[in-house]
Design a protein around this motif. Structure first.
Motif, mmCIF file in Angstrom:
data_model
loop_
_atom_site.group_PDB
_atom_site.id
_atom_site.type_symbol
_atom_site.label_atom_id
_atom_site.label_comp_id
_atom_site.label_asym_id
_atom_site.label_seq_id
_atom_site.Cartn_x
_atom_site.Cartn_y
_atom_site.Cartn_z
ATOM 1 N N GLN A 1 -7.639 0.332 -0.241
ATOM 2 C CA GLN A 1 -7.822 -0.917 0.502
ATOM 3 C C GLN A 1 -8.911 -0.742 1.560
ATOM 4 O O GLN A 1 -9.810 -1.562 1.676
ATOM 5 C CB GLN A 1 -6.484 -1.285 1.167
ATOM 6 C CG GLN A 1 -6.532 -2.566 1.952
ATOM 7 C CD GLN A 1 -5.154 -2.926 2.504
ATOM 8 O OE1 GLN A 1 -4.165 -2.232 2.281
ATOM 9 N NE2 GLN A 1 -5.096 -4.022 3.231
ATOM 10 N N ASP B 1 -6.108 -1.463 -4.939
ATOM 11 C CA ASP B 1 -5.472 -1.967 -3.720
ATOM 12 C C ASP B 1 -6.386 -2.973 -3.020
ATOM 13 O O ASP B 1 -7.360 -2.588 -2.382
ATOM 14 C CB ASP B 1 -5.135 -0.797 -2.785
ATOM 15 C CG ASP B 1 -4.199 -1.225 -1.662
ATOM 16 O OD1 ASP B 1 -3.957 -2.441 -1.515
ATOM 17 O OD2 ASP B 1 -3.712 -0.336 -0.931
ATOM 18 N N GLU B 2 -6.048 -4.231 -3.148
ATOM 19 C CA GLU B 2 -6.810 -5.331 -2.537
ATOM 20 C C GLU B 2 -8.312 -5.198 -2.758
ATOM 21 O O GLU B 2 -9.082 -5.115 -1.804
ATOM 22 C CB GLU B 2 -6.498 -5.432 -1.048
ATOM 23 C CG GLU B 2 -5.019 -5.696 -0.823
ATOM 24 C CD GLU B 2 -4.738 -6.378 0.514
ATOM 25 O OE1 GLU B 2 -5.645 -7.025 1.062
ATOM 26 O OE2 GLU B 2 -3.600 -6.239 0.988
ATOM 27 N N THR C 1 0.836 -1.200 0.000
ATOM 28 C CA THR C 1 0.000 0.000 0.000
ATOM 29 C C THR C 1 0.871 1.252 0.000
ATOM 30 O O THR C 1 0.607 2.223 -0.707
ATOM 31 C CB THR C 1 -0.947 0.000 1.216
ATOM 32 O OG1 THR C 1 -1.818 -1.125 1.099
ATOM 33 C CG2 THR C 1 -1.766 1.275 1.291
HETATM 34 MG MG LIG Z 1 -2.082 -2.788 2.143
#
Ligand SMILES: [Mg+2]
Ligand SMILES: Nc1ncnc2c1ncn2[C@@H]1O[C@H](COP(=O)(O)OP(=O)(O)O)[C@@H](O)[C@H]1O
Lengths: 336, 247
Positions: B85, B171-172, B43
């Motif tokens: 995320q 992000d994820e 991240t």
């Molecule tokens: Mg992360």
């Protein structure tokens, strides 16, 4: 495709507010009040609307807004004495001076938010107030800037004398109507929606490409201009300007008006709050000198139990009624 | 020349080195994956690439141009969008307005204080097209905060898509989703692939290996391996460190 909910250019609420205010001089003395009270309510309603642009709409807690009112108040008088005894020029100078003050403050605080923003506005508010008191030769210090005339309003060929309270009231009403219309447009414009987005999530606003600092600075300057205009009208009403509108005290009053009225949930909340504030002052004040204690206590109770204020109470009542009658429509983010 | 390139990035928080010698290159039209255990610095790496943090050392290049240290808004305006995320939405806005506010047309008009926002038919159509793409067409009028978790994840991607990105960082995106949600998301990403260059951080090996053209593995703030999914599956380091199980 279904169009999104759009805000009408003119709303019924707007027309009702204007009409109710337009009728005030006809009955205010019959209910035992006085014409000047109407002027005060209208000016502070306008101020509170302008203030709510920052507090309610942008989510920026300013506790030093009195500075801009004060700058407008002094500027209108100083322009009258030193520039030209013309109402429009004087009002323009007041708005311009408030814009400069707003820009100066914005320069230092627009990267802040929350409590830090609040603290900075208090500090700036105090600086302006202090200067107003100390710059005796300019502002008259604690004695105030006196003998500000209510200059006549000229529209082309016709001239209106504003020396009577009723005439001034209607002049202020015209300005109020224009300002409230303008604010309604701003709130629903692309600019206004971006500001609203920034209030909710500064980080995301930045990552979709908005220069958050500029929007926060712009909204403060705008609000300062209109607060300065209210200050200028207040000087005309009082025929003088005093430093107390710049005090922390007075800056707190507008926060109270805005929150009590329900500025966080309703466009017109600050107007309701301003009216409630002055009516409480005069009606409770007639019974007890400690009216502020009672108003302050109702403020605390409201913040504790119904932070959405008077407008919020009205909205939940209306919603409850609608719920028993028909299914409720999905909530929207539109400002009512 | 790669569309987007990071060269030798270093970043420390206090005395903690979070990124060390990170070099990555993303080719136009490809889907690149980034994997690695929690706390590896993935991240943070995105945050450097999208302008949230300035690297202590190293370079970020967009189409060969040095954009190191530019602000997030400047980078976003180049056509580089990202999702988060931890979700980052405009909670009090409707689903529609979350998309509409992020559209370049809205940004182009954002100085306008008079005209009605979103009164433009082309803008409304584009917003609805994006909502349809991420499966939220039915929910356009709902408040973002009232959405169930899966729909919020979809909106998170929708807002990034609304920026009309040339490069999209995710992000994820599957974090917290069930197998159903994952399948739907894989389908969406597959549809986006080709029209947008995508970089995706993902824990789920199966998910990533089925979608990505290239994968980089980050561990302890360093790129420890990179290559095609096939090449990486055979990489002894990846196998040994069992990254696939570190969910
Ligand atoms: Mg992360
Ligand atoms: N703003 C910050 N300040 C200090 N440490 C941070 C900050 N952001 C991330 N870290 C640390 O950097 C490391 C990498 O975090 P992160 O990039 O979020 O990992 P990942 O996304 O790979 O799980 C973690 O140890 C985290 O605690």
């Amino acid at each position: 495709m279904a169009p999104p909910r759009t805000a009408p250019t003119i709303t019924w609420a707007m027309i009702v507010v204007w009409l109710v205010f337009a009728s005030v001089p006809l009955w205010i003395e019959k209910v035992g009040l006085y014409q000047y009270l109407g002027v005060e309510i209208l000016i502070f309603a306008m101020y509170a609307l302008a203030y709510n642009l920052v507090l309610g709409h942008a989510g920026l807690p300013s506790f030093g807004h009195g500075a801009f009112v004060g700058v407008g108040a002094y500027a209108v008088g100083l322009a009258q004495f030193n520039v030209a005894a013309n109402l429009w020029i004087c009002l323009a100078v007041a708005v311009g001076a408030a814009a400069v003050a707003g820009a100066l403050v914005a320069l230092f605080i627009s990267h802040r938010r929350g409590i830090y923003y609040a603290l900075m506005t208090i500090a700036f508010g105090q600086i302006f107030w202090f200067v107003a008191i100390k710059a005796h030769s300019l502002t008259g210090g604690e004695d105030g800037l006196l003998k500000i005339a209510r200059l006549p309003a000229t529209f082309g060929m016709t001239t209106f004398d504003l020396t009577s309270n009723v005439a001034l009231y209607y002049f202020v009403l015209v300005v109020f109507a224009a300002v409230s219309f303008l604010l309604w447009r701003i709130v629903h414009s692309p600019f206004g929606r971006v500001v609203k987005a920034i209030k909710q999530n500064e980080t995301r606003a930045r990552f979709v490409g908005y220069d958050v600092w500029r929007f926060k600075a712009a909204i403060l300057v705008l609000s300062a201009c209109l607060s300065g205009l209210a200050g200028a009208l207040f000087s005309m009403a009082q025929t003088s300007a005093f430093p107390d509108v710049m005090s922390l005290h007075y800056s707190g009053y507008v926060v109270m008006m805005t929150l009590v009225g329900g500025g966080l949930v309703s466009f017109w909340g600050p107007v309701i709050g301003a009216a409630a504030f002055f009516l409480a002052r005069d009606i409770i004040g007639a019974v007890t000198t400690g009216w502020m204690l009672w108003f302050g206590m109702s403020f605390v109770v409201l913040v504790l139990f119904k932070p959405e204020g008077i407008a919020g109470i009205y909205q939940s009542l209306a919603q409850r009624r609608a719920k028993t009658a028909a299914p409720v429509v999905a909530p929207t983010s539109q400002v009512r | 020349m790669a569309l987007f390139e990071a060269k030798d990035l270093h970043l420390r928080f206090g005395d903690r080195v979070v990124l060390e010698n990170v070099s990555l290159a993303f080719e136009a039209g490809q889907l690149s994956g980034i994997m690695g255990p929690n706390g590896a610095g993935k991240t943070t790496c995105f945050n450097v690439l999208t302008g949230r943090y300035k690297p202590d050392r190293g370079q970020v290049l967009w189409q060969g141009e040095d954009i190191t240290g530019r602000s997030p808004q400047a980078i976003a305006r180049l056509g580089i969008a990202r999702s988060f995320q931890l979700m980052n939405l405009f909670d009090e806005f409707s689903v529609f307005e979350n998309i509409a506010i992020a559209l370049p047309q809205t940004r182009a008009r954002s100085r306008n204080m008079v005209r009605e926002a979103y009164a433009d038919a082309a803008l409304v159509d584009e917003a609805h097209a994006i909502l349809k793409r991420v499966g939220l067409a039915e929910r356009a009028g709902d408040e973002a905060k009232s959405l169930p978790y899966g729909a919020r994840r979809a909106l998170e991607i929708g807002v990034a898509l609304a920026c009309r990105p040339k490069l999209l960082f995710l992000d994820e995106p599957t974090a917290g989703l069930g197998s159903d949600g994952r399948a739907r998301l894989a389908e969406l990403i597959l549809k986006l692939k080709g029209s947008v260059t995508i970089v995706i951080i993902e824990h789920d090996m199966e998910f990533l290996f089925s979608l990505a053209d290239r994968i980089s593995v980050i561990h302890w703030g360093q790129v420890i391996a990179k290559g095609t999914p096939a090449a990486l599956k055979a990489n002894p380091w990846v196998e040994a460190s069992n990254l696939g199980r570190l969910n």
